[in-house]
Each structure stands twice: as structure tokens, then as C-alpha cells.
Design a protein around this motif. Structure first.
Motif, mmCIF file in Angstrom:
data_model
loop_
_atom_site.group_PDB
_atom_site.id
_atom_site.type_symbol
_atom_site.label_atom_id
_atom_site.label_comp_id
_atom_site.label_asym_id
_atom_site.label_seq_id
_atom_site.Cartn_x
_atom_site.Cartn_y
_atom_site.Cartn_z
ATOM 1 N N GLU A 1 -22.127 -64.175 39.523
ATOM 2 C CA GLU A 1 -22.002 -64.911 38.253
ATOM 3 C C GLU A 1 -21.054 -66.098 38.392
ATOM 4 O O GLU A 1 -21.294 -67.163 37.813
ATOM 5 C CB GLU A 1 -21.533 -63.984 37.130
ATOM 6 N N HIS B 1 -27.678 -57.904 28.107
ATOM 7 C CA HIS B 1 -26.942 -59.161 28.306
ATOM 8 C C HIS B 1 -27.775 -60.143 29.124
ATOM 9 O O HIS B 1 -27.857 -61.331 28.802
ATOM 10 C CB HIS B 1 -25.595 -58.888 28.986
ATOM 11 N N GLU B 2 -28.407 -59.657 30.192
ATOM 12 C CA GLU B 2 -29.223 -60.548 31.021
ATOM 13 C C GLU B 2 -30.396 -61.132 30.232
ATOM 14 O O GLU B 2 -30.796 -62.276 30.469
ATOM 15 C CB GLU B 2 -29.705 -59.837 32.287
ATOM 16 N N GLU C 1 -32.378 -61.171 37.927
ATOM 17 C CA GLU C 1 -31.222 -60.598 37.232
ATOM 18 C C GLU C 1 -31.651 -59.477 36.273
ATOM 19 O O GLU C 1 -31.046 -58.411 36.232
ATOM 20 C CB GLU C 1 -30.475 -61.684 36.443
ATOM 21 N N SER D 1 -20.220 -63.520 31.878
ATOM 22 C CA SER D 1 -20.984 -62.496 32.609
ATOM 23 C C SER D 1 -20.106 -61.893 33.710
ATOM 24 O O SER D 1 -20.062 -60.668 33.884
ATOM 25 C CB SER D 1 -22.245 -63.087 33.256
ATOM 26 N N GLN E 1 -33.190 -65.587 36.817
ATOM 27 C CA GLN E 1 -33.120 -64.635 35.697
ATOM 28 C C GLN E 1 -34.175 -63.538 35.804
ATOM 29 O O GLN E 1 -33.959 -62.426 35.315
ATOM 30 C CB GLN E 1 -33.215 -65.363 34.347
ATOM 31 N N HIS F 1 -23.038 -68.730 39.844
ATOM 32 C CA HIS F 1 -23.920 -69.364 38.853
ATOM 33 C C HIS F 1 -23.143 -70.405 38.037
ATOM 34 O O HIS F 1 -23.656 -71.486 37.741
ATOM 35 C CB HIS F 1 -24.509 -68.322 37.883
ATOM 36 N N GLU G 1 -21.864 -67.863 31.882
ATOM 37 C CA GLU G 1 -21.890 -67.283 33.233
ATOM 38 C C GLU G 1 -20.519 -66.670 33.582
ATOM 39 O O GLU G 1 -20.444 -65.612 34.210
ATOM 40 C CB GLU G 1 -22.270 -68.336 34.272
ATOM 41 N N GLN H 1 -22.003 -58.350 41.673
ATOM 42 C CA GLN H 1 -22.685 -59.030 40.570
ATOM 43 C C GLN H 1 -21.763 -60.067 39.921
ATOM 44 O O GLN H 1 -22.172 -61.195 39.622
ATOM 45 C CB GLN H 1 -23.173 -58.001 39.539
ATOM 46 N N VAL I 1 -29.012 -64.011 28.467
ATOM 47 C CA VAL I 1 -28.795 -65.141 29.383
ATOM 48 C C VAL I 1 -30.124 -65.858 29.632
ATOM 49 O O VAL I 1 -30.197 -67.094 29.609
ATOM 50 C CB VAL I 1 -28.159 -64.668 30.716
#
Ligand code: OFO
Length: 179
Positions: free
Chosen positions: A49, A92-93, A129, A19, A126, A52, A16, A45, A96
Motif C-alpha cells: 500500500e 475496504h478493497e 487486491e 490502507s 484492484q 501504491h 492508500e 500488504q 478502493v
């Protein structure tokens, strides 16, 4: 706390924070090509993160596990275009999401049911996201690199705001000893 689950949760804290690092890098890139709205969107954003990571870190502490910080990998800092950057953000998401799903799976196998319940928030998050990164990819594809369309999109992106999550605000402002 189960050692394998603890290790995976600490790994997720690192992911995270990576990110956040990645999105700050992208924000810097956007500013460098005169897209301040995209820059702001990505800054927001990155703040999300950090939240998170904070939420995971607090959970580990509450469960009397030990949060262990590992080095954060350096993200890329250059992209060929805003579209390339957002395609990378979407990819990338997806990574994750896969990571969260793996931890849910592991926690269930190890009978760490509190962790399974806790991670449901991330499972739902997610979905959002991935959808928000993908929406920007689609908008950029539609704009097709045309200057005016990109400028309009940049203005829209500038409207994104960060509301400090209630739980984080309450924790920080409550002062010493509050959990
Ligand atoms: Fe933390 O959701 Fe994006 O990476």
C-alpha cells in the motif's frame, strides 16, 4: 494539471496510506492472537500500500501537480476474529476499487488522458487486491475457527514475501535528481 483531478489523486494517496495504516493495525491484531503468519501477510500488504501511495505521489510530482498530504484517519484496531478482520479488508478493497474507478471517470471527463492511462495499472491491481483478500476470507470460512486448520493456514500466510518493485528500487538507489 486539472485541479479536480489533482484533488482526487491527492485523495487517493491518502486512501492508500490509510490502507497501509489499516493493514498494520490488522497485523498487530493478528500477532496479539498468536497468528504470526497472518501478521506477516498483512505487513507485506501494508508495504504494498505504501508503494501504491508512492507511485501516485511520484505521478503527481512528474505532472507538476502539488502533492498535498492530509491527515490519515485512525483505523479500527480490534476485530472479533481473523475472519471479521479479513471481511473488513475485502470490503475496504471494494471501496478502493470504487474510488479508483471514480477517478478514471473524472479524468476522462476532464480530458486528463495521461491520468486515465496511468490509472490503468491501479484498475488491474484492484482485481488482484480484491481477489487476494477474498481468498483469505474463503480459507478462513473453510477453517471455521478450528485450531489446527487455522495453524496450517497461518503457516501458509507466513510465506508471503515483498519484492521491492523495480521502479521504486531504481528510483531510491539512483540518488539525487533521477526521475
Ligand atoms: Fe492499494 O490497494 Fe489495497 O488498498
Amino acid at each position: 494539471m486539472n485541479e479536480k483531478v489533482l484533488k482526487a489523486l491527492n485523495g487517493q494517496v491518502n486512501m492508500e496510506l490509510y490502507s497501509a495504516y489499516l493493514y498494520y493495525a490488522m497485523a498487530g491484531y493478528m500477532q496479539s492472537i498468536n497468528l504470526p503468519g497472518f501478521c506477516r501477510w498483512l505487513e507485506v500488504q501494508a508495504m504494498e500500500e505504501v508503494y501504491h501511495a508512492f507511485k501516485l505521489y511520484r505521478f503527481i510530482n512528474e505532472k507538476r501537480g502539488r502533492p498535498v498530504m492530509q491527515p490519515i484517519e485512525g483505523p479500527p484496531n480490534e476485530w472479533a476474529s481473523p475472519l471479521e478482520a479479513f471481511e473488513a479488508a475485502f470490503a475496504h478493497e471494494q471501496k478502493v476499487t470504487a474510488s479508483i474507478n471514480n477517478i478514471v471517470d473524472l479524468a476522462a471527463k476532464e480530458k486528463e488522458f495521461a491520468t486515465v492511462a496511468f490509472l490503468q495499472w491501479y484498475v488491474a491491481e484492484q482485481v488482484e487486491e480484491e481477489a487476494s483478500a477474498d481468498a483469505v476470507v474463503q480459507n478462513l470460512k473453510m477453517a471455521g475457527g478450528a485450531g489446527q486448520a487455522l495453524m496450517m493456514l497461518d503457516r501458509e500466510m507466513a510465506a508471503r514475501a515483498f519484492a521491492i518493485p523495480q521502479e521504486m528500487a531504481a528510483y531510491v538507489s539512483a540518488g539525487g535528481g533521477a526521475a
